[in-house]
Design an enzyme around this catalytic site. Structure first.
Site, PDB file in Angstrom:
ATOM      1  CG  ASP A 116      -2.059   0.981   1.167  1.00  0.00           C
ATOM      2  OD1 ASP A 116      -3.068   0.743   0.496  1.00  0.00           O
ATOM      3  OD2 ASP A 116      -1.895   2.037   1.806  1.00  0.00           O
ATOM      4  CG  ASP A 250      -5.909  -5.036  -3.445  1.00  0.00           C
ATOM      5  OD1 ASP A 250      -6.877  -4.270  -3.296  1.00  0.00           O
ATOM      6  OD2 ASP A 250      -4.732  -4.648  -3.394  1.00  0.00           O
ATOM      7  CG  HIS A 280      -5.589  -3.222   0.010  1.00  0.00           C
ATOM      8  ND1 HIS A 280      -4.837  -3.025  -1.131  1.00  0.00           N
ATOM      9  CD2 HIS A 280      -5.227  -2.230   0.871  1.00  0.00           C
ATOM     10  CE1 HIS A 280      -4.061  -1.958  -0.978  1.00  0.00           C
ATOM     11  NE2 HIS A 280      -4.277  -1.462   0.230  1.00  0.00           N
TER      12      HIS A 280
END
Length: 301
Positions: A116, A250, A280
């Site tokens: 991320d 995701d 995710h």
């Protein structure tokens, strides 16, 4: 001068699966927290939005047997101090925090694990200071070009991100644990959701969490765009070991594993790994499994 808030230590008592001793370093007059377990070559794990080092708790029992494993909390998250104002939560601020942290601990030969926003900050850092990096582990992240949507394919792939960014303001008004749960495929126990929410006693602590979605560059004039473009350029010539690990569930970044595999020449030496049944936040869904893959990658590289 940046004004910070500090989450009371009492908020972090008895978190499930998180028995680690806290460590702190001072950067720009504020307290930054990190976990530091084991000995050996360094594995540095970077979290994203709106998570914190708690996300990596399942890695430590596996990887600290043979390595020194570190996970820190960006300012605004976890046990680190929280900027009061969103205007202080710039991309440069977070990038400089990472740079200062690595220098203060004088970390070398790092196996860099990013996911991320850990990737959007960590990969430009690795491209800027490759002498400190030995390996890359890239998980559920991206390197947006800042050139906007240029094709129907990009429009379809980017839909999940834009919908999430649009909803982020509303999500940040809810307990952060609910947001994390939405990004997982497994059902999180309430005590785990509470642990993710623990850093944020109320909305005044969430300036960085609110700002992160809007720092993702979508145009050439965005602050982070030059960093992303530089990282793309440098990684296109990267010859150090790279392991790409993405999940199959995701909707935001799940399609970008192939992008990294094409971009980075050395990635082809290590087959991409697809984690099934994970969202995710794949570290939460399949942390022990992923740690095993990372251990194997280190052993063969």
């Amino acid at each position: 001068m940046i004004n910070f808030l500090r989450t009371p230590d009492s908020a972090f008592q008895n978190l499930p699966g998180y028995p680690f001793a806290p460590h702190y370093v001072e950067i720009n007059g504020a307290r930054l927290h990190y976990i530091d377990e084991g000995a050996g070559e360094v594995i540095l794990c970077l979290h994203g939005e709106p998570s914190w080092s708690y996300l990596y708790r399942k890695f430590f029992p596996v990887l600290s047997k043979t390595n020194r494993v570190i996970a820190f909390d960006f300012f605004g998250f976890g046990k680190s101090d929280k900027p009061v104002s969103e205007k202080d939560c710039t991309y440069q601020f977070h990038f400089d925090t990472l740079k200062a942290f690595v220098e203060k601990l004088d970390l070398q030969n790092i196996t860099f694990v990013v996911q991320d926003w850990g990737g959007l900050i960590g990969l430009p850092y690795a491209a800027s200071f490759p002498e400190r990096i030995k390996r890359l582990v890239i998980m559920n992240t991206g390197l947006p070009s800042g050139k906007g949507i240029r094709s129907l394919k990009e429009l379809i792939q980017g839909f999940g991100f834009f919908m999430w960014r649009r909803a982020s303001a509303g999500l940040m008004k809810k307990p952060v644990g609910k947001t994390i749960a939405m990004g997982c495929k497994t059902k999180l126990p309430q005590e785990v959701k509470d642990a993710y929410s623990a850093p944020f006693p109320d909305d005044t602590f969430k300036a960085a969490a609110r700002k992160f979605p809007h720092l993702v560059p979508t145009g050439p004039k965005d602050e982070a765009t030059p960093f992303m473009q530089m990282a793309r350029k440098e990684l296109a010539h990267w010859n150090k070991p790279v392991q790409i690990i993405f999940s199959d569930g995701d909707p935001i970044t799940g399609h970008l594993d192939k992008f990294f595999n094409r971009l980075i020449p050395s990635a082809a030496k290590y087959p991409m790994i697809k984690i099934t049944g994970a969202g995710h936040f794949l570290q939460e869904d399949k942390g022990e499994e992923i740690a095993g893959h990372i251990a194997a990658f280190i052993a063969k590289s």
